[in-house]
Design a protein around this motif. Structure first.
Motif, PDB file in Angstrom:
ATOM      1  N   GLU A 577      76.422 -37.222  74.253  1.00 40.93           N
ATOM      2  CA  GLU A 577      77.585 -36.493  74.925  1.00 40.93           C
ATOM      3  C   GLU A 577      77.558 -35.320  74.527  1.00 40.93           C
ATOM      4  O   GLU A 577      77.859 -35.112  73.098  1.00 40.93           O
ATOM      5  N   ILE A 578      77.817 -34.145  75.419  1.00 41.42           N
ATOM      6  CA  ILE A 578      78.137 -32.828  74.898  1.00 41.42           C
ATOM      7  C   ILE A 578      79.728 -32.773  75.297  1.00 41.42           C
ATOM      8  O   ILE A 578      79.855 -32.941  76.756  1.00 41.42           O
ATOM      9  N   GLY A 579      80.644 -32.506  74.447  1.00 42.56           N
ATOM     10  CA  GLY A 579      82.106 -32.503  74.804  1.00 42.56           C
ATOM     11  C   GLY A 579      82.771 -31.769  73.931  1.00 42.56           C
ATOM     12  O   GLY A 579      82.367 -31.665  72.968  1.00 42.56           O
ATOM     13  N   ARG A 580      84.174 -31.480  74.276  1.00 39.85           N
ATOM     14  CA  ARG A 580      85.030 -30.877  73.656  1.00 39.85           C
ATOM     15  C   ARG A 580      85.875 -31.815  72.818  1.00 39.85           C
ATOM     16  O   ARG A 580      86.286 -33.021  73.276  1.00 39.85           O
ATOM     17  N   VAL A 581      86.246 -31.317  71.474  1.00 40.62           N
ATOM     18  CA  VAL A 581      87.030 -32.196  70.678  1.00 40.62           C
ATOM     19  C   VAL A 581      88.291 -31.126  70.316  1.00 40.62           C
ATOM     20  O   VAL A 581      88.065 -30.053  70.343  1.00 40.62           O
ATOM     21  N   PHE A 582      89.530 -31.679  70.038  1.00 43.87           N
ATOM     22  CA  PHE A 582      90.709 -31.215  69.970  1.00 43.87           C
ATOM     23  C   PHE A 582      91.394 -31.505  68.690  1.00 43.87           C
ATOM     24  O   PHE A 582      91.370 -32.631  68.382  1.00 43.87           O
ATOM     25  N   SER A 583      92.139 -30.537  67.872  1.00 44.32           N
ATOM     26  CA  SER A 583      92.963 -30.920  67.016  1.00 44.32           C
ATOM     27  C   SER A 583      94.072 -29.705  66.488  1.00 44.32           C
ATOM     28  O   SER A 583      93.931 -28.937  67.111  1.00 44.32           O
ATOM     29  N   GLN A 584      94.774 -30.216  65.581  1.00 43.56           N
ATOM     30  CA  GLN A 584      95.823 -29.343  65.313  1.00 43.56           C
ATOM     31  C   GLN A 584      95.705 -28.555  63.832  1.00 43.56           C
ATOM     32  O   GLN A 584      95.170 -29.407  62.965  1.00 43.56           O
ATOM     33  N   THR A 585      95.808 -27.355  63.790  1.00 44.40           N
ATOM     34  CA  THR A 585      95.419 -26.652  62.637  1.00 44.40           C
ATOM     35  C   THR A 585      96.791 -27.148  61.944  1.00 44.40           C
ATOM     36  O   THR A 585      97.893 -27.282  62.215  1.00 44.40           O
ATOM     37  N   PRO A 586      96.720 -26.861  60.415  1.00 46.70           N
ATOM     38  CA  PRO A 586      97.696 -26.866  59.456  1.00 46.70           C
ATOM     39  C   PRO A 586      99.033 -26.241  59.947  1.00 46.70           C
ATOM     40  O   PRO A 586     100.287 -26.371  59.681  1.00 46.70           O
TER      41      PRO A 586
END
Lengths: 804, 339
Positions: A577-586
């Motif tokens: 799969e080619i896709g986006r991942v998401f997260s919060q920076t500190p």
């Protein structure tokens, strides 16, 4: 929005035009007809008024009745199952031979549980009059048995079901649509009468209005009627309300709804008795103030919500819903009719915050005709005076704080022609606009300026007028030709081609492309990796807990899909799969990044005749590593470095990290047995995830071309028996150190663990290739080089060497 | 052995070769005469026992026999190889070949590839932007009034007052226009988010493709129609036509809904087009001047159109997929049909 054609026909002649044609005219001028509903049918003489003479319980049934029914000439035995059947009522009787409209079956003489039945008593639904199927239709008590039903039932009606776009609140009324048809058909519009007589005390002595929030309430008009005889509204009015989806409740409320549907102005009627001090105060609610609304719910208000209050407490939520306290009830004789104009954003906010939508808020949110309030008030009062014998107090209270009317708008003819792409004459364009009620304030050969009618709150600028010209003219004439395409400079599609090559390469390796949602449940993510929980991005308003957290890795879903496919008997499922991942920076920022996931389960890579042999962990992870290496090579991404690495979802010892130019770009590994067991998967599952951008960076890079070798290479095989812990990398290093420059290639061609070493040693066999760019190497030279290498690996690595 | 016996053996061997029916039988004969323990080597070994005066003649005779054997074996071998009966048992051509497994591209990414390829030929370049967008890019700059229903928390995933999951790929148009002067001709495929509960036709994740063309020379609704008509023919088939129905979108004016004539029934009416002969494919229109103002373009000096379509919807129509959920289940029995 439902529009009965016969109602529409009161304001503009449309009845002579086939309904399909009307619907197309409307659809192709921008108001989409979503459905055409036919209500009622023409009934033949088999359907007559019947009178139920007797009605007894059926001896063999707990719900059927055995009745005798008169059809005017004879008395028929009829078995009826309706709960509301009783002696003395007049009913819709279908005699033998009748074809029932709903269902299309023919009535015959029948026996029902032993009782003869010669006809059927009909429900409204069976006659296609409405959806009512709770019981049989009960007709007026004075209906004469034997009268054909078609002479006393309303004629069949056609109702258009329209989708009104957000910019056209003026079409949320029958008159608004009549205006649209008048423009489309070039026919005149007829407005209904609003005349009435007044008597008694003037309105100022009966009520007072104070607007404390003129920013939210632009206009408030009030009229008062006394001695109103509330009761059922006329049958025609009830029918129209029902056809528009509004339940008739009684004359006073019905008239306010009827006028709203007719002209688009929401109205509200208050029971004058319940207005403390006979005073209306239009104000912001006090924070936390309560009101019980007409639907019986207790609502808590905030200080940005507008209320219509009496001297003490809120009597209605302005423009949204009335309060239960001042509701029109049996016994209401004096009525205050409100017709007001509220600011759209305020109504929208209140309705959204309270989760309370009504026909009224629906219209106010979008924008009501700026000039309509007084006309609508008169219309309602005229109807109440006529049908409720009400006495209308002279005068009106009109607190008017309306903003300035819309400014005139200029339209340039050339600009309109350029935007639409048709050579329209100025007269044609002016004609379209004036047919909609716009008036030419000024015009010359290049442009015209138009006054905007109060109901067209959406017309603000030139583009708005051009749109009106386009939709009224119709867009069928636009030619269907090849477009003229001039190249646009400075464009770059490198990344698109790089992603495409990446995808096509993986497809070529036998992996299929997967696509998963960008969010999943916290549980699914935590089962996979609980350590990252704090950095994940949680949706404040998810559709459900299953889709509550943005994915910070593509792997949990990939693993699930591989497992599910394995459970569906896929021998070696392989996906990417080619896709986006998401997260919060500190720091609390939100980031996203494009990733690539790859994975498979079972005997991936093997030929069809070699799939039954069991797959070792080592084989699985090497295939995965090979996919990554081949892909990186194909994309010219550079030489990757691999290191042992751990991940909570990986089998301990079976994970590796991937780095490019010193930067870690991802992980490869084998999924823990405990995670695989959900799909009873007893073979290794290998998965990996890489950042996409570093893979694409070298896509366009080309190494300088190397000359094709002019002289043959010389090969020697070398088999080494070494301690099992010694790595391939270490061996290659040792060989390279000892080798001359002419060693151009070292290739592993065999690896195994001799049984007799009991796992302590393994044998690795390499092909060494020697080559010179200047000449053919001699056997002696190569043999000497080999001897040197053999000596070095024996001494430094403690390898037993078998050369060949 | 004497010369006569040798001659007899010679003749017998050639006759046997001539009668051999299969390559295997021929091989048996070769081994009997020429093999390590064959008759010819045996004869050669006896040469030393032949009387000296006969020896040269015997040697010549034996050599002649060897040559005759070689020639006959080779001739008969070729003859057998040419005959169909000879090849049949050697290779079973009905055995499965050694396959290279290839993967299947996801239908959504296939449609994106195809649409961008067609618009690429019309001069559109792919542009991209983030999934997490700002209120300005996703709504405000696109002239969506602050109280327009699409901004509701009921329809949009908001992270806070400003950030959200984009509901359309139009914010990419804003990003490009903020950073480039016209002419701009872009196509923006990408993932979008709607607060829809998933069913056969709704999905909280969908993909959109939008196009934007803004230029300083006049660009009209007629140019838009020509562009979309070209796309329709390339995508759905040469006979497919386009029609416009006026509609409303906040960011275009005039706005139209775009129908393609049904490629399955040639516009005659079928189940897929609900008997209408037309299928709704896209929304489009001339860029609203209020959008230009938000990105710092002078609305008096530029002209442009924009259009947008749902990728899943096109995939479903194109491939006859009845339920949108198939596209996100990743069942290989479904996906591999797109290989």
């Amino acid at each position: 929005m439902k529009v009965p054609i016969s109602w529409l026909n009161e304001y503009v002649d449309v009845a002579d035009i086939p309904v399909r044609e009307l619907a197309d005219k409307l659809t192709f001028s921008g108001v989409e007809v979503e459905g055409i509903e036919e209500i009622g049918v023409v009934l033949d003489d088999h359907f007559v008024v019947g009178e139920v003479l007797t009605c007894e319980a059926h001896p063999n049934s707990d719900h059927l009745h055995v009745c005798t029914v008169s059809d005017g000439t004879e008395t028929l035995p009829i078995v009826c199952g309706a709960p509301n059947c009783r002696a003395g009522i007049k009913v819709a009787l279908a005699r033998i031979g009748a074809v029932v409209p709903e269902g299309g079956f023919t009535i015959k003489q029948a026996k029902r549980r032993g009782a003869v039945s010669r006809g059927m008593l009909c429900s409204a639904r069976e006659l296609k009059l409405s959806d009512d199927h709770d019981g049989i239709m009960i007709l007026d008590a004075d209906a004469v048995p034997g009268t054909p039903l078609r002479t006393i039932l309303p004629p069949p009606e056609t109702v258009l079901d329209l989708e009104i776009t957000w910019n056209r609140p003026d079409c949320l009324s029958i008159i608004g649509l009549a205006r649209e048809f008048a423009a489309l058909l070039g026919r005149p519009l007829r407005m209904p009468g609003v005349a009435f007589e007044t008597a008694g005390e003037p309105v100022e002595q009966l009520a007072a209005v104070r607007v404390e929030a003129p920013d939210l309430c632009w206009r408030y008009t009030a009229r008062v009627l006394t001695q109103v005889e509330d009761g059922p509204s006329p049958a025609w009015m009830q029918r129209r309300l029902e056809q528009c989806g509004v339940r008739p409740l009684g004359l006073i409320v019905d008239v306010t709804n009827y006028v709203m549907l007719e002209c688009g102005q929401p109205l509200h009627a208050f029971d004058h008795r319940h207005l403390a001090d006979r005073t209306i105060i239009v104000r912001r609610a006090r924070e936390g103030e309560h009101i019980r609304t007409l639907d019986g719910m207790d609502r808590t208000l905030d200080s940005e919500m507008l209320v219509i209050a009496d001297a003490h407490e809120p009597a209605a939520i302005a423009g949204v819903m009335g309060g239960a306290e001042s509701e029109i009830v049996e016994g209401t004789r004096t009525v205050l009719v409100e017709s007001a104009l509220f600011a759209a954003p305020s109504i929208k906010r209140t309705a959204t915050t309270l989760g309370l939508r009504s026909e009224s808020s629906h219209r106010f949110e979008r924008g009501v005709d700026l000039d309509l309030a007084d006309w609508a008030s008169r219309r309602a009062v005229a109807l109440l005076a006529q049908y409720g014998n009400a006495r209308v107090a002279p005068g009106v209270i009109d607190a008017d704080h309306r903003p300035a009317p819309q400014a005139p708008v200029r339209m340039r003819f050339q600009r309109a022609r350029e935007v639409i792409g048709l050579p329209l004459a100025p007269e044609t364009m002016i004609g379209h606009l004036t047919s909609l009620g716009l008036q030419t304030a000024d015009s010359d050969s290049e442009s015209a300026t138009f006054a905007i009618p109060s109901w067209r709150v959406d017309l603000e600028c030139e583009a708005d007028l051009i749109e009106e010209v386009a939709r009224l003219h119709g867009l069928d004439e636009l030619p269907d030709i090849m477009p003229l395409v001039l190249a646009v400079p400075g464009t770059d599609d490198t990344r698109v081609r790089a992603v495409s090559l990446c995808r096509q390469t993986l497809l070529g390796f036998g992996l299929s492309e997967a696509m998963h949602y960008s969010f999943l449940s916290a549980d699914e993510l935590n089962t996979f990796d609980a350590t990252a929980n704090d950095r994940r991005l949680v949706l404040p308003n998810p559709v459900s807990a299953d889709y509550a957290v943005m994915r910070d890795s593509l792997l949990p879903q990939l693993v699930q899909s591989l497992g599910r496919n394995f459970a569906r008997q896929m021998e070696a499922p392989a996906l990417f799969e080619i896709g986006r991942v998401f997260s919060q920076t500190p720091e609390g920022g939100l980031t996203e990044e494009e990733h690539l996931s790859i994975g498979f389960g079972g005997p991936f890579g093997r030929g069809a005749l070699d799939r039954r042999r069991s797959v070792t962990n080592e084989e699985a992870l090497l295939w995965l590593k090979g996919i990554a290496e081949s892909l990186l090579c194909r994309l010219h991404a550079g030489e990757p470095a691999f290191e042992p690495a751990e991940h909570p979802a990986f089998e301990p010892g079976w994970g590796i990290s991937v780095a490019l130019a010193g930067e870690k770009i991802g992980l490869l590994g084998l999924i823990r047995g405990t995670l695989r067991h959900a799909w009873r998967m007893n073979v290794p599952m290998a998965v990996g995830e890489l950042k996409l951008e570093p893979l694409l960076a070298g896509f366009d890079k080309r190494e300088p071309l190397k000359p094709v070798p002019a002289y043959p290479g010389v090969r020697r095989d070398l088999a080494l028996l070494v301690p099992a812990s010694l790595t391939h990398e270490r061996i290659v290093e040792a060989i390279r150190e000892a080798a001359p420059e002419s060693l151009t290639d070292i290739r592993l061609f065999d690896i195994f663990m001799p049984k007799e070493t009991r796992g302590e040693r393994r044998s690795l066999a390499y092909t060494l290739e020697f080559r010179s760019a200047e000449r053919t190497l001699t056997d002696d030279e190569v043999n000497a080089a080999c001897q040197k290498i053999i000596k070095a690996v024996s001494e430094t690595l403690g390898a037993e060497v078998r050369a060949g | 052995m004497n010369l006569e016996e040798l001659a007899a053996l010679h003749a017998k061997s050639l006759a046997e070769i001539e009668q051999a029916e299969t390559p295997a039988a021929l091989e048996q004969i070769r081994i009997r005469y020429l093999g390590r323990n064959g008759l010819l080597p045996a004869v050669m070994k006896q040469l030393k026992d032949v009387p000296a005066d006969e020896r040269p003649a015997f040697g010549r005779q034996a050599n002649a026999w060897r040559q005759a054997l070689d020639a006959a074996l080779s001739t008969r071998g070729e003859a057998l190889a040419d005959s169909p009966a000879g090849t049949a048992p050697a290779f079973d051509s009905s055995l499965p070949g050694r396959w290279f497994a290839t993967g299947a591209q996801h239908p959504v990414s296939r449609v994106i590839d195809e649409v961008t390829r067609i618009f690429g030929r019309l001069g559109f370049t792919v542009a991209d932007g983030p999934d997490i967008e700002t209120r300005f890019n996703n709504f405000t700059a696109l002239n969506t009034a602050a109280h327009h229903p699409s901004m509701d928390a009921a329809d949009t995933f908001w992270f806070d007052d400003d950030l959200l999951l984009r509901t359309q790929t139009s914010p990419v148009q804003i990003r490009v226009m903020l950073n480039h002067q016209p002419p701009v001709r872009i196509i923006t495929p990408g993932r979008c988010y709607r607060r829809d509960t998933t069913d056969a036709t709704h999905s909280a994740n969908i993909h959109q493709i939008e196009g934007l063309y803004v230029d300083t020379r006049p660009v009209s609704l007629a140019d838009l129609k020509a562009t979309l008509a070209t796309f329709a023919r390339e995508m759905m088939g040469p006979g497919v036509g386009v029609r416009f129905r006026p509609h409303f979108f906040p960011f275009t004016e005039p706005s139209v809904e775009v129908d393609f004539s049904c490629h399955l029934c040639d516009g005659k009416g079928c189940r897929v087009c609900k008997q209408s002969g037309w299928i709704e494919i896209a929304g489009a229109g001339m860029v609203d001047p209020r959008v230009y103002r938000h990105v710092g373009y002078d609305p008096e000096k530029v002209y442009g159109f924009a259009f947008g379509m749902g990728v899943e919807r096109i995939a479903m129509i194109r491939y006859g997929i009845a339920d949108i959920r198939h596209l996100y289940e990743n069942d290989l029995r479904f996906l591999t049909q797109f290989a």
